[in-house]
Write a protein that holds these residues in place. Structure first.
Motif, PDB file in Angstrom:
ATOM      1  N   ASN A  37      -9.220  -3.550  -0.232  1.00  0.00           N
ATOM      2  CA  ASN A  37      -9.471  -2.168   0.192  1.00  0.00           C
ATOM      3  C   ASN A  37      -8.164  -1.430   0.456  1.00  0.00           C
ATOM      4  O   ASN A  37      -7.994  -0.273   0.074  1.00  0.00           O
ATOM      5  CB  ASN A  37     -10.330  -2.151   1.454  1.00  0.00           C
ATOM      6  CG  ASN A  37     -11.743  -2.615   1.190  1.00  0.00           C
ATOM      7  OD1 ASN A  37     -12.194  -2.628   0.044  1.00  0.00           O
ATOM      8  ND2 ASN A  37     -12.457  -2.996   2.237  1.00  0.00           N
ATOM      9  N   LEU A  40      -6.328  -0.816  -2.762  1.00  0.00           N
ATOM     10  CA  LEU A  40      -6.994   0.255  -3.512  1.00  0.00           C
ATOM     11  C   LEU A  40      -6.641   1.623  -2.953  1.00  0.00           C
ATOM     12  O   LEU A  40      -6.455   2.584  -3.707  1.00  0.00           O
ATOM     13  CB  LEU A  40      -8.501   0.031  -3.467  1.00  0.00           C
ATOM     14  CG  LEU A  40      -9.370   0.986  -4.301  1.00  0.00           C
ATOM     15  CD1 LEU A  40      -9.090   0.772  -5.782  1.00  0.00           C
ATOM     16  CD2 LEU A  40     -10.846   0.757  -3.998  1.00  0.00           C
ATOM     17  N   PHE A  44      -4.942   3.429  -6.030  1.00  0.00           N
ATOM     18  CA  PHE A  44      -5.863   4.307  -6.747  1.00  0.00           C
ATOM     19  C   PHE A  44      -5.339   5.749  -6.888  1.00  0.00           C
ATOM     20  O   PHE A  44      -5.335   6.305  -7.997  1.00  0.00           O
ATOM     21  CB  PHE A  44      -7.236   4.294  -6.065  1.00  0.00           C
ATOM     22  CG  PHE A  44      -8.307   5.007  -6.825  1.00  0.00           C
ATOM     23  CD1 PHE A  44      -8.922   4.407  -7.919  1.00  0.00           C
ATOM     24  CD2 PHE A  44      -8.693   6.291  -6.466  1.00  0.00           C
ATOM     25  CE1 PHE A  44      -9.904   5.073  -8.626  1.00  0.00           C
ATOM     26  CE2 PHE A  44      -9.678   6.959  -7.171  1.00  0.00           C
ATOM     27  CZ  PHE A  44     -10.286   6.350  -8.251  1.00  0.00           C
ATOM     28  N   LEU A  86     -12.577   8.127  -3.096  1.00  0.00           N
ATOM     29  CA  LEU A  86     -12.335   7.086  -2.094  1.00  0.00           C
ATOM     30  C   LEU A  86     -13.103   7.373  -0.802  1.00  0.00           C
ATOM     31  O   LEU A  86     -13.677   6.466  -0.187  1.00  0.00           O
ATOM     32  CB  LEU A  86     -10.836   6.970  -1.804  1.00  0.00           C
ATOM     33  CG  LEU A  86     -10.008   6.268  -2.877  1.00  0.00           C
ATOM     34  CD1 LEU A  86      -8.526   6.300  -2.503  1.00  0.00           C
ATOM     35  CD2 LEU A  86     -10.456   4.818  -3.063  1.00  0.00           C
TER      36      LEU A  86
END
Length: 269
Positions: A37, A40, A44, A86
């Motif tokens: 997490n 990311l 991301f 997100l």
């Protein structure tokens, strides 16, 4: 034991704040304890912002933009997409986990308002964080004319989609299917709301990212604050908040445990 009404009120308020703080911290820990997490969250926005800019620069035939402007617009769209997606995923997981986890917290003395406030605060903190990371990545390659206004617009986009993620999680409490719905929804919304194409339809004005996009682009390129769009976007956020509150009350109500959780073992806190 409190011996006056004022002392009892203060004790009750202190207890409520303590339970809210514990609830928020538990939701945040449930997210960050998974290294994927955290990775990311950083990777991301970087991939999406730069990827959108590179991809869009390959299409210099947009009628109102040259190649450099198209690349900048691509990065701007990527920042909005990364923040909204997100935050939406965070809201989705919070909603899916609410059904069973919040019932257990309810047994420990948490009331419905405290549980919703803690979930909402966790989504809000997550929205602020993803907006900060996304605008940091964008600032690396695109000069921001009004950074604070741009950050506010990205935060607005993140909060709206954080609440939409909670709605999707309540209506479709499965992590895989809910994530796919959010991918499609945010992608389509981001493209149609970007202004790259002159879409002649009033339906576009109803898209969640329409007003945040206008505010964000004005702040990034012109250094101005589109006050009317900011107010309409805030009103949009208020409507989505009321919907999320109604859905939360429904999914965490009596007899809801049987429909909660994800069949694929998704997030549960």
């Amino acid at each position: 034991m409190p011996d006056t009404p004022n002392a009892a009120t203060r004790a009750s308020s202190a207890g409520r704040l303590r339970r809210l703080r514990v609830g928020v911290s538990s939701h945040v820990r449930a997210f960050v304890r998974t290294p994927l997490n955290v990775a990311l969250l950083v990777a991301f926005p970087l991939v999406v912002v730069e990827g959108y800019g590179t991809a869009m620069s390959a299409f210099p035939q947009f009628p109102r933009f040259d190649a450099a402007s198209v690349a900048a617009m691509g990065r701007v769209n990527g920042a909005v997409y990364a923040s909204a997606f997100l935050a939406g995923i965070l809201g989705l997981f919070q909603s899916i986990g609410a059904v069973q986890a919040d019932e257990r917290l309810g047994i420990c003395g948490y009331d419905r308002g405290e549980l919703f406030a803690s979930r909402l605060a966790a989504v809000g903190l997550g929205g602020l964080l993803v907006a900060a990371v996304s605008i940091g990545v964008l600032w690396w390659s695109v000069e921001l004319a009004a950074p604070l206004a741009a950050f506010g617009a990205l935060t607005l986009a993140a909060l709206i989609y954080g609440l939409i993620g909670m709605l999707v999680g309540a209506l479709l409490p499965r992590t895989l299917e809910g994530s796919l719905v959010l991918v499609f929804l945010v992608d389509l919304d981001d493209f149609l709301s970007s202004g790259l194409l002159n879409v002649d339809s009033p339906v576009v004005h109803l898209l969640p990212l329409y007003y945040p996009h206008d505010v964000f682009q004005s702040a990034v390129f012109d250094g101005t604050v589109a006050t009317g769009d900011a107010l309409l976007g805030t009103a949009y956020l208020g409507v989505v908040f009321l919907l999320a509150l109604a859905v939360y009350v429904r999914v965490t109500g009596e007899g809801s445990a049987g429909r909660g959780g994800s069949s694929d073992g998704g997030v549960s806190a």
